[in-house]
Design an enzyme around this catalytic site. Structure first.
Site, PDB file in Angstrom:
ATOM      1  N   GLU A  96      48.794  47.216  42.641  1.00  0.00           N
ATOM      2  CA  GLU A  96      49.370  48.114  43.439  1.00  0.00           C
ATOM      3  C   GLU A  96      48.844  49.047  44.216  1.00  0.00           C
ATOM      4  OE1 GLU A  96      52.026  49.419  40.256  1.00  0.00           O
ATOM      5  OE2 GLU A  96      53.529  47.688  40.736  1.00  0.00           O
TER       6      GLU A  96
ATOM      7  N   GLU B  58      41.516  36.854  23.150  1.00  0.00           N
ATOM      8  CA  GLU B  58      40.992  38.493  22.697  1.00  0.00           C
ATOM      9  C   GLU B  58      40.237  38.591  21.659  1.00  0.00           C
ATOM     10  OE1 GLU B  58      44.125  40.300  19.677  1.00  0.00           O
ATOM     11  OE2 GLU B  58      45.046  39.566  21.740  1.00  0.00           O
TER      12      GLU B  58
END
Length: 271
Positions: free
Chosen positions: A83, A114
């Protein structure tokens, strides 16, 4: 052998028999838990401000801000980074989000990604990171191997390291230069850290990136004067910003905006 301490993010919910609640009771109780988040974030504001100031110093030296995480935490970092260019007109390579498992993990979980403690640094190497860069590791548990491994390697190579976690005293907090420990308590749905923990992380990331963009001059007054003019709504918003600042008519302001390509450049040209 001493009993292993249960992480706050794994502690049982303050509520039980969720499946026996009616719908209004469920959402009301979720809302009650969510009310605790802002208070928890308020307690870490000094650390958040420190991250912003230290990152701004490095931005002046062409440094960059990196986020790494797995699952929800990784997605939130990518969301925040994505953004920045449209909102502040900052190049896409200044704030970068990376997730365990690569871009495919944004939409679909990648099994065991992960758990690879070496992969984060490999991912970061593609960007030729250096000591002017800042690495923010995001992990609700504070123990995600992907994040911990990336932080350790980054620290060894002179980067400033930051940890955002919801477990005070976690390995992530102990390993970074600046720990941000947001204790929001147990989740409404036991262990579901996409809820309060994820929301708290989103709030802190909003603060870091927005305050950073203000500090490095991407905002004038309270306006997004460097936003990308990527749709009609934003062109209209930019036009109104110029009208307000320069006292022009709508048509005059829009012509200025189109000519110069940004609110900031249009305003600077008239002063």
């Amino acid at each position: 052998m001493a009993e292993k301490r249960i992480k706050i993010t794994e502690e049982p919910s303050n509520y039980d028999r969720l499946d026996e609640m009616d719908t209004l009771e469920i959402v009301a109780n979720i809302n009650n838990e969510d009310k605790k988040i802002a208070d928890a974030v308020e307690l870490v504001l000094p650390q958040v401000a420190q991250v912003v100031d230290e990152t701004a110093k490095r931005f002046e030296k062409d440094g960059r801000l990196f986020y790494i995480g797995a699952g929800t935490s990784g997605r939130l970092g990518i969301l925040d980074a994505s953004e920045i260019p449209p909102t502040f007109g900052m190049p896409y390579d200044r704030v970068i989000g990376l997730i365990a498992g690569g871009d495919q993990a944004i939409r679909k979980a990648v099994e065991f990604a992960e758990d690879d403690s070496d992969q984060a640094w490999k991912d970061l190497q593609e960007y030729q990171v250096n000591k002017n860069d800042v690495l923010v590791g995001i992990a609700a548990s504070g123990s995600t191997p992907y994040v911990l491994g990336g932080i350790a390697d980054a620290k060894d190579n002179g980067l400033l390291t930051v940890g955002i976690t919801n477990n005070p005293g976690s390995p992530l907090s102990e390993d970074v230069d600046i720990p941000i420990e947001i204790n929001v308590g147990p989740e409404f749905l036991t262990g579901s850290t996409r809820m309060k923990s994820g929301t708290s992380q989103k709030l802190v990331l909003n603060m870091i990136s927005t305050a950073l963009m203000i500090r490095v001059g991407r905002v004038k007054g309270n306006k997004m004067v460097n936003m990308q003019l990527s749709n009609t709504k934003l062109v209209d918003r930019g036009t109104r910003y110029i009208m307000e600042e320069l006292g022009l008519t709508y048509d005059e302001a829009q012509k200025m905006l189109i000519k110069y390509g940004s609110v900031k450049l249009a305003i600077d040209a008239m002063k």
